[in-house]
Design an enzyme around this catalytic site. Structure first.
Site, PDB file in Angstrom:
ATOM      1  CG  HIS A  77      -1.619  -2.474   2.731  1.00 24.40           C
ATOM      2  ND1 HIS A  77      -1.280  -3.650   3.355  1.00 24.40           N
ATOM      3  CD2 HIS A  77      -0.497  -1.723   2.702  1.00 24.40           C
ATOM      4  CE1 HIS A  77      -0.020  -3.607   3.710  1.00 24.40           C
ATOM      5  NE2 HIS A  77       0.489  -2.459   3.324  1.00 24.40           N
ATOM      6  CG  ASP A  94       5.176  -2.530  -0.987  1.00 25.70           C
ATOM      7  OD1 ASP A  94       5.406  -1.736  -0.073  1.00 25.70           O
ATOM      8  OD2 ASP A  94       4.156  -3.262  -1.025  1.00 25.70           O
ATOM      9  CD  GLU A  97       1.566   0.264   0.178  1.00 24.06           C
ATOM     10  OE1 GLU A  97       2.703   0.328   0.662  1.00 24.06           O
ATOM     11  OE2 GLU A  97       0.999  -0.832  -0.062  1.00 24.06           O
ATOM     12  CD  GLU A 148       6.687   0.885   1.728  1.00 21.09           C
ATOM     13  OE1 GLU A 148       5.552   0.410   1.888  1.00 21.09           O
ATOM     14  OE2 GLU A 148       7.672   0.542   2.414  1.00 21.09           O
ATOM     15  CG  HIS A 180       5.810  -6.195   0.995  1.00 20.57           C
ATOM     16  ND1 HIS A 180       6.501  -6.868   1.973  1.00 20.57           N
ATOM     17  CD2 HIS A 180       5.361  -5.049   1.563  1.00 20.57           C
ATOM     18  CE1 HIS A 180       6.464  -6.173   3.088  1.00 20.57           C
ATOM     19  NE2 HIS A 180       5.777  -5.059   2.876  1.00 20.57           N
TER      20      HIS A 180
HETATM   21  O1  G3P Z   1       2.777   2.141   3.245  1.00 18.32           O
HETATM   22  C1  G3P Z   1       2.147   1.512   4.315  1.00 18.32           C
HETATM   23  C2  G3P Z   1       2.624   0.107   4.502  1.00 18.32           C
HETATM   24  O2  G3P Z   1       2.536  -0.562   3.293  1.00 18.32           O
HETATM   25  C3  G3P Z   1       4.021   0.012   5.039  1.00 18.32           C
HETATM   26  O3  G3P Z   1       4.373  -1.253   5.466  1.00 18.32           O
HETATM   27  O4  G3P Z   1       5.390  -3.486   5.253  1.00 18.32           O
HETATM   28  O5  G3P Z   1       3.102  -3.136   4.431  1.00 18.32           O
HETATM   29  O6  G3P Z   1       5.038  -2.173   3.206  1.00 18.32           O
HETATM   30  P1  G3P Z   1       4.474  -2.557   4.556  1.00 18.32           P
HETATM   31 CA    CA Z   2       3.993  -1.009   1.517  1.00 14.21          CA
END
Ligand code: G3P
Ligand code: CA
Length: 229
Positions: free
Chosen positions: A10, A39, A37, A104, A52
């Site tokens: 993450h 953002d 993952e 994401e 993020h």
């Molecule tokens: O993609 C899973 C997770 O990353 C979604 O929530 O807020 O951590 O971007 P967040």
């Molecule tokens: Ca995310």
């Protein structure tokens, strides 16, 4: 044989290193993840940057909205331990097809810029469609991406359980539903599987929670400490 559950780092391995930095992605790779993952936002000058929040305040030494900053301004910031805010291309160069990259779409209007970069890496750098997964809570933006790039798997992000369970992911022609640990339950997982969808659960860090979520027969887990998965 036990089913393979995808280990997804993450924001890299944010339990160990500053989130969404090259240092964090390197750590995730060292911890043998199956996917990372991250953002993305489009900044003021059009570059796709990996961060993020809508504001730079929490993760850097700057202040203000990510989308209001030029790329040059963003690159002057410290994103933790002296790291720069990376571009998506820098992350792809680092990963070099070793693991799946889950992008994401966090900022506004990120579908087109993401599509252009993925297309370039497929055409010029030997990447395959299945080396990517694109997800978003912004389902209209995700839908836009799916129409631009139908071969790339997409994941419909959900923070709770809709009345129609996993149906929204079917409408999006998604491959997965990516659901919060706070809401996932066996009925939801079964419904998604009946609809031919994978279920990936975020963000699971506690060992007891990891065991509990695995028992639901999910297909992947996002964690800040990938070694625990
Ligand atoms: O993609 C899973 C997770 O990353 C979604 O929530 O807020 O951590 O971007 P967040
Ligand atoms: Ca995310």
């Amino acid at each position: 044989m036990d089913k393979k559950i995808l280990k997804i780092g993450h924001r890299g391995a944010m339990g160990h290193e500053p989130e969404n930095t090259l240092r964090s992605f390197k750590k995730a790779l060292a911890l043998n993840v199956d996917a990372i993952e991250l953002d993305v936002y489009v900044c003021k000058t059009g570059e796709l940057v990996v961060i993020h929040d809508d504001k730079i305040d929490r993760t850097t030494n700057g202040t203000g909205y990510t989308e209001d900053k030029t790329f040059t301004e963003l690159r002057q910031l410290d994103a933790g331990k002296g790291e720069l805010i990376p571009t998506l291309e820098e992350v792809l160069d680092l990963v070099d097809k070793r693991v799946i990259v889950n992008i994401e779409l966090k900022g506004r209007n990120t579908a087109v810029a993401t599509y252009q970069i993925i297309d370039k890496y497929i055409k010029n750098h030997g990447w395959n469609e299945l080396d990517f997964m694109v997800s978003s809570f912004d389902h209209p933006e995700l839908n836009k991406f799916k129409h631009l790039c139908p071969q790339i798997p997409i994941g419909a992000l959900l923070e709770g359980i809709p009345l129609t369970y996993a149906e929204c992911a079917v409408q999006l022609n998604a491959q997965s539903i990516n659901l919060s640990i706070d809401f996932v339950n066996q009925d939801f997982v079964n419904d998604a599987h009946d609809k031919g969808l994978k279920v990936y659960v975020y963000t699971v860090n506690d060992s007891d929670d990891i065991a509990k979520i695995k028992n639901l027969n999910v297909d992947g887990i996002f964690g800040n400490f990938p070694e625990r998965l």
